[in-house]
Scaffold this active site. Structure first.
Site: not given
Length: 240
Positions: A8, A129
């Protein structure tokens, strides 16, 4: 079952957020390329890269860095985070990205997604998500009223059968996966998933492998690897 290390990126650094909250940041490296090369040497077969600033702002912010990583790796890379325009998809694919991870734009405009899938077959994967039973968008900051089961039904009608399944409330917490929820979700939807969010121990991987016949084909791991809860090689041994 594939073990996929996550990288990330925020402000050109490797970080992990907790539950997707941008004020809960753990920094792990100032050099994402060096980290990517490390995972390749460890034996990773694919990497999962997220442009966190892109996810929040709605437009990729780390394209040059991602391109540099892809250029220097021999293994494939999948990329997500703020990819909501066709030109960004084309640019990333031309740079050598293996697969584009879609979230927000896929939820907001399924007709547009259909054209992208048609133009880029086998290059798009949608991330489910999930927060409190509904899909979340815009860097996980906005909870929709879309139930993941309904969304999956629409996308399977477009020919998609593989998704990323992210448990937002477990992501970056190391508190373990919700194996019962994952198993039930798979029984209701009959899809294949790459699980993300909450992995904190090798026991989590053993639990996922035990339901691999239900559709778990991979797992994305971030914080547990960076915090050295186990090694990549230990994880891969269980997964295989």
């Amino acid at each position: 079952m594939l073990v996929i290390p996550a990288i990330d990126i925020k402000e050109s650094k490797v970080v992990r957020l907790e539950k997707g909250e941008f004020d809960k940041v753990s920094l792990y490296s100032d050099n994402p390329l060096e980290v990517a090369l490390f995972w390749e040497r460890e034996g990773a077969e694919i990497l999962h890269i997220v442009d966190l600033e892109g996810a929040l702002l709605g437009i990729p912010r780390n394209l040059d860095l991602i391109k540099e990583i892809v250029k220097n790796l021999k293994i494939p890379v999948q990329v997500g985070g703020g990819i909501r325009r066709k030109e960004d998809i084309v640019q990333l694919l031309e740079a050598g990205v293996k697969r584009i991870v879609m979230g927000t734009r896929a939820c907001e405009d399924i007709d547009w997604l259909k054209t992208v899938i048609e133009d880029c077959p086998a290059k798009i994967i949608v991330s489910l998500d999930i927060k409190d039973g509904f899909l979340a968008t815009e860097g996980w900051t906005k909870k929709t009223v879309i139930k993941p089961e309904d969304f999956v039904r629409d996308l399977t009608n477009l020919g998609m059968d593989t998704f990323i399944l992210t448990d937002i409330k477990r992501d970056g917490t190391l508190k373990g996966i919700r194996i019962d929820y994952i198993s039930e979700f798979l029984s209701r939807t009959n899809i294949k998933v790459i699980v993300a969010g909450g992995v904190g121990s090798l026991e989590d991987l053993q639990a996922l492998r035990a339901i691999s016949d239900k559709g778990v084909i991979g797992v994305i791991i971030g914080k547990a690897l960076y915090e050295k809860k186990f090694t990549f090689k230990e994880a891969r041994k269980i997964a295989e």
